[in-house]
Scaffold this active site. Structure first.
Site, short mmCIF file in Angstrom:
data_model
loop_
_atom_site.label_atom_id
_atom_site.label_comp_id
_atom_site.label_asym_id
_atom_site.label_seq_id
_atom_site.Cartn_x
_atom_site.Cartn_y
_atom_site.Cartn_z
N CYS A 140 0.80 -1.23 0.00
CA CYS A 140 0.00 0.00 0.00
C CYS A 140 0.83 1.28 0.00
O CYS A 140 0.31 2.35 -0.31
CB CYS A 140 -0.95 0.01 1.19
SG CYS A 140 -2.12 -1.34 1.10
N HIS A 152 -8.56 4.06 -2.53
CA HIS A 152 -7.15 3.73 -2.32
C HIS A 152 -6.67 2.86 -3.48
O HIS A 152 -6.74 1.64 -3.44
CB HIS A 152 -7.06 2.99 -0.97
CG HIS A 152 -5.72 2.42 -0.63
ND1 HIS A 152 -4.53 2.88 -1.14
CD2 HIS A 152 -5.39 1.41 0.22
CE1 HIS A 152 -3.51 2.16 -0.61
NE2 HIS A 152 -4.02 1.25 0.18
N CYS A 207 0.11 2.69 6.27
CA CYS A 207 0.34 1.35 6.79
C CYS A 207 0.53 0.42 5.59
O CYS A 207 0.06 0.71 4.50
CB CYS A 207 -0.82 0.88 7.65
SG CYS A 207 -2.43 0.92 6.85
#
Lengths: 401, 729
Positions: free
Chosen positions: A91, A357, A387
Site C-alpha cells: 500500500c 485507495h 500502513c
C-alpha cells in the site's frame, strides 16, 4: 548530499474499482501514461534530463506486469534515455516510489526523477499477483497471517475503538472530502482522465459518499466477521492472547475504497530545476520505512513516524499537517491516539475512506494532496505515511521552500 | 517370496496375493517392500503378464500401512542430526516412494482389489495402482490417518491424493486423518468401482483390460482438479486452510504443518519432484520430538496397554458372565451401556425402580441414535438393550462376577452400598468402586474381603472416554487386578493401573492444571491471557473455562474435604477465598448454572464475567512473547512435575500408563506424548533447571522430585532407564 525538491505533483481522479466504474474501460498503461504526459506538458520538461521514473504497483501482472513504468515512459513519448522501474511496497508503493526518486536525486544518481504509481483495481484485481505469504504454510504459520481487515478490527479491539468511533471517523472523512472538492482544493493536482478518443471521461473522484451518516453506516454488516469466525479470529487471539474476542467493526463504509487511478511527483535538484526554469514547491526533509508486527499488520504508521521524526530531531508538534492513508478507520484513530495528534492536523481533506485507495498510486497521491494543502493553508511541514501489508510503514516529511 | 504369491491366469492377468505370514494383518515391513520390488520386476518383465490385480490374502483387510514398530532406526535421529545423517534418513524414507513409483510406471495396468481396511501406506499402495476396486462393505476403512500419530503420509499420499481429488478435498482428509467408507471414496473419485464382495476379484480382473497403465498425472494434458495453489479457488483453500490448521492445532503439531507444506510445494512441480519433497518433509517430521513422542504414546503404548500391558501375570482370564452396576446416575448409566455393548449381562441397581429405569434410558437413547444414523441394526440394538436389567433390589447382585459401585462420591454412602452388595456377593467375586478422589484403601475398610476390592475409575461421559484408571488398594490382590484389567479390556477401554493416593494419578495431576490457572489469576494476569495461552498449550480448554466446566462448587467442596483430611498439613492458596466468595456469596457455580468465570448465554456462547476484574484485579493486561512462554511452561510443567512425583511415589509405576493416562484421561496436550514423554523430550537436565527457576519465582509446587534430579545427574531418561517396567505394586 544534495537536497531533493518537489517541483510538481499530479494525480488522476479516482474511479470506482468495479466494472461499472468510469475508469474500467481505460487501461492501466493509459492512466500511467496520462500522468507522465501531464507532468511533462505542465512543466515543459526536457525529458532528456529526466533520469528515471519509479512507479509503484501492487499487482504487477497482466497489463500492469513486466515493468509498467518503463512501458509508460515509452508510451508517453519520453526520451528513450529515461529509465523506468516498477516497485512494490504494497500500500505504500506510491510513496516508496517517491522516496526512491528523491533518494536518486539526493545521491546524485539522477538530476530529475519522477516517483508515482498506478493501479487499476477494476482491471487487475487485488491478489492477482499471488504471493507466498498467506499461502505458503511456512510463512503463514510463522507470522500468524490474518487478512488486513482482521488486523484493523484487532487494532480497534486492543485500543478501544467502538463501532461508533470508527463510523464517526468515516462520516468525517466523507465530509472533509466533500468540502475539499467543493472548495476546489484538489484543483492544482487533478488531471482529468481522457478516453481513447481524447475526451474527458472522469474529472472528479467517483467513490465519494458525502451523504453518509452514522445511520446509513450503522446499517452495514461488518465485513470480516465471517472469515474471523471461520479461523482468523483464533489466529489473532493466538498472537494477541490478551484479546478475549476480536470485535468486528470495519465494513465497506469505514474502510478504504477500491478504485482505479494513477499519480506522479516530479523531483529534482535545485540546479536541474533552475536549468529548466522550474520553481521548487517543497523540499524533502527525510524519509523512512520500518517493519512492524505482521499479524496485526497495520501498526507501522506511528512506528515509522517516531523513527523518522527521531532521526530528523523533530517532535510530533513540529509537523503542521499529517496525511495517513485511511486504509481502515482504526488505523488513523490509533495513530492519533498513539502520538497524540489532533484530528485538526490529520487528513484535513479526507482520505481513502471517501475517495478510495488505488493501492500502488495512493502514496504519491496523498503526497501531492498534502503539498497542495500546505500551500493553501500557508503551513510549513507535513508528514505523509501509510500502513503497509506484511507489517510495514513508510513515511516522508516535506517542508515548503 | 514369503509375502506375495503371483498366479497368472489365461487372460494374462496376474493375481498378486499379499499375505504376510504369521500376522493377523498385512503391514509394509522391510521384507514386504523388498519383495514388492521383485513383484514389480516380474510384472514388468514377464511377457505372459498383461497386467495385474493386487489383492490381500487376509480376511482382516488389504493392508494397514507401514509397520510403525519398524520405524525405530529412523526415529533415533533428533533435530540436531547432521547433514550426513539427514541424507541417509532421506534415502531410507525416499526408497518407499521410489518403489511405489516403479509400480505406477511399470508399463502394465495394475488394479488394487480392496476387500478390507486399507489405511496409511496400505491406501498409498492402492493409490500407486492405476485403478482401485473396493468391496461394498460400509465397515471398510480407507484413508491416510498418519497425522493422528504425529506423522504424514510418506508413500506418495500427499502427492497422489490431491492430484486425484484436488487440494480442497484431499487436505482435510489427510490433516484430520479421517477414514472413508467405500461409497464415500467412490463419490470422491478416489476409487473406480464399488462391487459386491463376492465379485471383487472378477471385477478387478475385468478392469485390468480397460485400464491404461498411465497415472493421470503422467499424462501431458493433466490438470490438478481445482487447480494448483495459485489458481484463485485453490489459493483460498491454502489461505483458509493454514488459518484453520492454526485454529485447531495452535501450531503444536509439526506433522500437520509439514503435510500442508508438502502439498503446497508438491503441487507446483511434477510428481517425481513432489515425491522427493514429500519424503523430505516426512524425514523432517521424523526428526521432531513430537513425532517420536506421539508414535510412542498414541500408537505403541496405547496398543500395548489396550492389550493388557498393565496386567499382572495371572493365568486365568476373567470373563464376567454377569456384572452388577450400583447407582444409575450418569456414571452408572454409562457403565451399563458400555457393558451391554460388550455383551455383558448387566443389572443396574438404584434406590428405586424408577431411578434404575431412568439409567437404562441413557442406553436406549444412544442406541436409538445409532439406529437412526444407520450405524446399528434395530435387532442388534434390541439385543443390547435386553442385556440391562434395571432394579431396586440388591438381591439382584447375586450371581455377579463383578460389582461396579458408582454411587455418589461420599465415604458413608459408598461404605453402606458395599455392605449391602456384599451380602449377596459370592466369595470370589470382585468389588470395584468407581471413584475419582476417595482413597481406595479407606473405602475397602467397609469390605469383608479387601483383597477383592479395587478402584475402577471411569471418566465422563463413559461411552466416549477411552480410559479407565484401575486403583490398587493396600490389600488388593494381583488376581483381583488381573480381573479388573480383563474387564476393562472386555468393555474396550484402555486400562492403566495406579496405586492408592489422594486423587490417584489422573485427578491429582489434572487438579494442578486447574490450580495453576488460579495461581495465574491471583498473580494478576488477565483472564483472557490465561485461557488463550491455556488453550494454546494443547490442553482441550483453558484452565478457567475448564474450572467452570468442572464446577466451582465441586472444586470448593474438594478443597474443604482436603483441608479436613490433611489438618495442619493443608497449605492454603491465595485463590481459596476467591472460589469461596464466588460460590457461597455470589452463587457462581460454573457452567452448570450459567455463571462462573464466564457468563454463559442461551445460545451456548460465553464471555468472561466482567465482575471478575473487581474480585481479582488485573495487573498484567498485555502479553508479550516472554510472558506467554512463561505461562505456557507454568501450565504444562506444573502437571508434568506432579506426574513425575507420582512416578517417584509409585502412584503410577509405568511411564506408558502415565502418558496414555494423561492424554486419554484429562486431555493432556497430545503433541507432547504425555507429561513423562514431555520431560524426556526436554531432557531431565533442562527440565530440572527450568523447574527450579519456576520454583524460585512461584513456589515449591514446581520443585522437581529427587528422582528427577538423580535422573538429570546420571543422564538417564524415563523411557531409557527402564522405569516403564512395572515395579511390584
Amino acid at each position: 548530499m544534495a537536497d531533493a525538491y518537489i517541483y510538481d505533483a499530479v494525480r488522476t481522479p479516482r474511479g470506482r474499482g468495479k466494472k461499472d466504474g468510469a475508469l474500467h474501460e481505460i487501461t492501466a498503461l493509459s492512466l500511467a501514461t496520462q500522468v507522465l504526459e501531464a507532468l511533462r506538458d505542465r512543466n515543459t520538461l526536457d525529458t532528456g534530463h529526466l533520469d528515471d521514473v519509479v512507479l509503484g504497483c501492487v499487482s504487477p501482472v497482466g497489463e500492469q506486469g513486466a515493468d509498467i513504468a518503463r512501458t509508460a515512459v515509452l508510451n508517453a513519448d519520453y526520451a528513450q534515455t529515461t529509465a523506468g522501474v516498477q516497485i512494490n511496497r504494497f500500500c505504500a508503493s506510491g510513496l516508496e516510489a517517491c522516496n526512491m526518486a528523491a533518494a536518486k536525486v539526493m545521491t546524485g544518481e539522477a538530476e530529475m526523477a519522477i516517483g508515482g504509481g498506478v493501479e487499476s483495481m477494476s482491471r487487475v484485481p487485488m491478489g492477482s499477483d499471488g504471493g507466498a505469504w498467506p499461502l505458503d504454510p511456512s510463512s503463514a504459520f510463522k507470522t500468524y497471517f490474518t487478512p488486513q481487515g482482521i488486523g484493523a478490527d484487532l487494532i480497534a479491539t486492543l485500543h478501544g475503538f467502538s463501532r461508533d468511533d470508527v463510523d464517526a471517523y468515516a462520516v468525517e472523512s466523507q465530509k472533509r472530502a466533500a468540502t475539499a472538492w467543493s472548495e476546489n482544493r484538489f484543483a492544482r493536482s487533478i488531471v482529468p482522465v481522457r478516453d481513447q478518443l481524447g475526451l474527458p471521461i472522469l474529472a472528479r473522484d467517483e467513490h465519494m459518499r458525502p451523504d453518509a451518516t452514522m445511520q446509513s453506516l450503522g446499517a452495514l454488516n461488518p465485513s470480516f466477521a465471517v472469515p474471523g469466525e471461520m479461523a482468523f479470529d483464533s489466529v489473532a487471539t493466538q498472537r494477541y492472547p490478551q484479546v478475549e474476542r476480536v470485535r468486528h467493526v470495519h465494513h465497506a463504509g469505514n474502510s478504504s475504497g477500491i478504485v482505479d487511478g494513477a499519480a506522479g511527483v516530479l523531483f529534482g535538484t535545485r540546479e536541474a530545476g533552475e536549468a529548466m526554469g522550474l520553481k521548487p514547491r517543497a523540499r524533502v526533509r527525510g524519509m523512512a520505512s520500518i517493519g512492524s508486527e505482521p499479524s496485526i499488520m497495520l501498526t507501522g504508521p506511528s512506528l515509522v513516524t517516531e523513527k523518522l521524526l527521531g532521526r530528523l530531531g523533530m517532535r510530533v508538534d513540529d509537523i503542521d499537517l499529517y496525511e495517513l492513508n485511511e486504509a481502515f478507520a482504526s488505523v488513523v484513530l490509533r495513530m492519533m491516539q498513539a502520538l497524540d495528534i489532533p484530528h485538526e492536523k490529520m487528513n484535513v481533506n479526507g482520505g481513502a475512506i471517501a475517495m478510495g485507495h488505488p493501492l500502488g498510486a495512493t502514496g504519491a497521491m496523498i503526497l501531492g494532496t498534502v503539498l497542495d494543502e500546505l500551500e493553501r493553508s500557508d503551513k510549513e511541514t507535513a508528514l505523509v505515511t501509510l500502513c503497509v501489508g506484511a507489517g510495514m510503514g513508510t513515511a516522508t516529511v516535506i517542508e515548503r521552500v | 517370496m514369503k509375502n506375495f504369491a503371483i498366479e497368472t491366469g489365461e487372460d494374462g492377468v496376474a493375481l498378486v496375493t499379499f499375505d504376510v505370514p504369521g500376522r493377523s494383518m498385512n503391514t509394509l515391513t522391510a521384507e514386504v517392500l523388498r519383495e514388492l520390488g521383485e513383484v514389480v520386476q516380474t510384472v514388468r518383465t514377464d511377457g505372459a503378464i498383461k497386467g495385474a490385480v493386487i489383492a490381500s490374502g487376509k480376511q482382516s483387510g488389504f493392508c494397514a500401512g507401514a509397520d510403525l514398530t519398524e520405524l525405530g532406526g529412523s526415529l533415533a535421529l533428533g533435530e540436531d542430526a547432521g547433514d550426513a545423517e539427514r541424507a541417509v534418513l532421506f534415502e531410507t524414507v525416499y526408497a518407499l516412494n521410489t518403489l511405489f513409483r516403479s509400480l505406477e510406471t511399470c508399463g502394465k495396468p495394475l488394479v488394487a482389489a480392496i476387500a478390507g481396511v486399507a489405511l496409511g501406506g496400505g491406501f498409498e499402495l492402492a493409490l500407486a495402482c492405476h485403478a482401485r476396486v473396493v468391496a461394498d462393505n460400509p465397515k471398510i476403512q480407507l484413508g491416510l490417518p498418519e497425522s493422528k500419530v504425529g506423522l504424514l503420509p510418506g508413500a506418495g499420499g500427499t502427492q497422489r491424493l490431491p492430484r486425484l481429488v484436488g487440494a480442497a478435498r484431499a487436505l482435510p482428509l489427510m490433516l484430520e486423518g479421517k477414514s472413508m467408507s467405500p461409497q464415500d471414496a467412490l463419490k470422491l473419485g478416489v476409487v473406480h468401482a464399488v462391487v459386491p464382495a463376492g465379485e471383487l476379484l472378477d471385477a478387478a480382473r475385468a478392469l485390468v483390460g480397460k485400464t491404461e497403465p498411465v497415472a493421470p498425472w503422467d499424462r501431458k494434458d493433466f490438470r490438478i482438479p481445482g487447480g494448483g495453489p495459485f489458481t484463485p479457488a485453490t489459493a483460498q483453500v491454502f489461505i483458509m486452510g493454514n488459518a484453520m490448521l492454526r485454529r485447531q492445532s495452535f501450531g503444536n503439531y509439526p506433522a500437520q504443518i509439514n503435510l500442508m507444506r508438502a502439498v503446497y510445494e508438491g503441487l507446483q512441480v511434477p510428481i517425481d519432484a513432489g515425491l522427493r519433497i514429500e519424503s523430505r518433509y516426512f524425514a523432517k517430521t521424523l526428526l521432531t520430538p513430537q513425532a517420536k513422542a506421539m508414535i510412542r504414546t498414541l500408537f505403541l503404548s496405547m496398543d500395548q496397554l489396550g492389550r493388557g500391558a498393565a496386567r499382572p501375570k495371572v493365568e486365568q482370564t476373567f470373563a464376567p458372565k454377569k456384572v452388577a452396576v450400583l447407582g444409575a446416575g450418569m456414571m452408572g448409566a454409562g457403565i451399563a451401556y458400555v457393558q451391554a455393548m460388550a455383551g455383558i449381562p448387566t443389572v443396574l441397581i438404584d434406590v428405586s425402580q424408577e431411578a434404575a429405569e431412568k439409567g437404562v434410558g441413557y442406553t436406549r437413547k444412544l442406541l436409538d441414535k445409532a439406529v437412526s444414523r444407520g450405524t446399528m441394526a434395530q435387532d442388534r440394538a434390541q439385543a443390547v438393550l435386553a442385556l440391562i436389567t434395571p432394579s431396586a433390589d440388591y438381591a439382584q447382585v447375586e450371581g455377579s462376577d463383578l460389582v461396579v459401585e458408582a454411587v455418589f462420591e461420599s465415604r458413608d454412602l459408598k461404605a453402606e452400598t458395599t455392605r449391602r452388595a456384599e451380602a449377596y456377593l459370592a466369595q470370589d467375586a470382585i468389588f470395584g468402586s468407581n471413584t475419582s478422589t476417595l482413597p481406595i484403601t479407606g473405602l475397602a475398610e467397609a469390605s469383608k474381603r479387601p483383597e477383592k476390592f479395587i478402584g475402577i475409575h471411569f471418566f465422563s461421559p463413559v461411552d466416549r472416554m477411552g480410559l479407565v484408571e484401575i486403583i490398587m488398594g493396600e490389600r488388593t490382590s494381583e488376581e483381583t487386578l488381573a480381573c479388573a484389567v480383563d474387564y476393562v479390556m472386555k468393555i474396550r477401554k484402555t486400562p492403566i493401573v495406579v496405586n492408592d493416593s489422594r486423587g490417584f494419578y489422573t485427578s491429582r495431576c489434572f487438579g494442578t492444571f486447574i490450580q495453576e490457572g488460579m495461581e495465574l489469576l491471583t498473580d494478576g494476569i488477565a483472564p483472557a491471557i490465561i485461557d488463550n495461552v491455556g488453550r494454546a498449550t494443547g490442553m482441550p480448554r483453558g484452565p478457567l473455562e475448564m474450572h467452570d466446566d468442572v464446577a466451582l462448587d465441586l472444586s470448593l467442596k474438594i478443597r474443604q474435604q482436603t483441608r479436613r483430611d490433611m489438618g495442619d498439613a493443608f497449605v492454603p492458596t491465595a485463590s481459596d477465598p476467591i472460589i469461596e466468595k464466588m460460590v457461597t456469596e455470589l452463587k457462581r457455580y460454573g457452567r452448570k448454572n450459567g455463571r462462573g468465570f464466564y457468563d454463559y448465554a442461551e445460545d451456548g456462547g460465553k464471555t468472561l464475567w466482567p465482575g471478575l476484574a473487581e474480585l481479582v484485579p488485573v495487573t498484567q493486561a498485555d502479553a508479550d512473547a516472554a510472558l506467554v512462554d512463561e505461562i505456557r511452561r507454568r501450565l504444562l510443567y506444573r502437571q508434568a512435575v506432579e506426574a513425575a512425583r507420582c512416578m517417584e511415589e509409585g502412584v503410577v509405576t509405568d511411564a506408558r500408563s502415565a502418558d496414555v493416562g494423561a492424554i486419554l484421561g484429562w486431555g493432556f496436550a497430545p503433541w507432547t506424548g504425555g507429561p513423562i514423554s514431555m520431560i524426556d523430550g526436554i531432557g531431565a537436565v533442562r527440565f530440572v533447571a527450568e523447574c527450579d527457576a519456576l520454583a524460585q519465582r512461584f513456589g515449591p509446587r514446581f520443585t522437581p522430585p529427587q528422582s528427577l534430579r538423580d535422573m538429570a545427574a546420571s543422564g538417564r531418561s524415563f523411557y531409557a532407564s527402564g522405569v516403564d517396567g512395572r515395579k511390584a505394586a
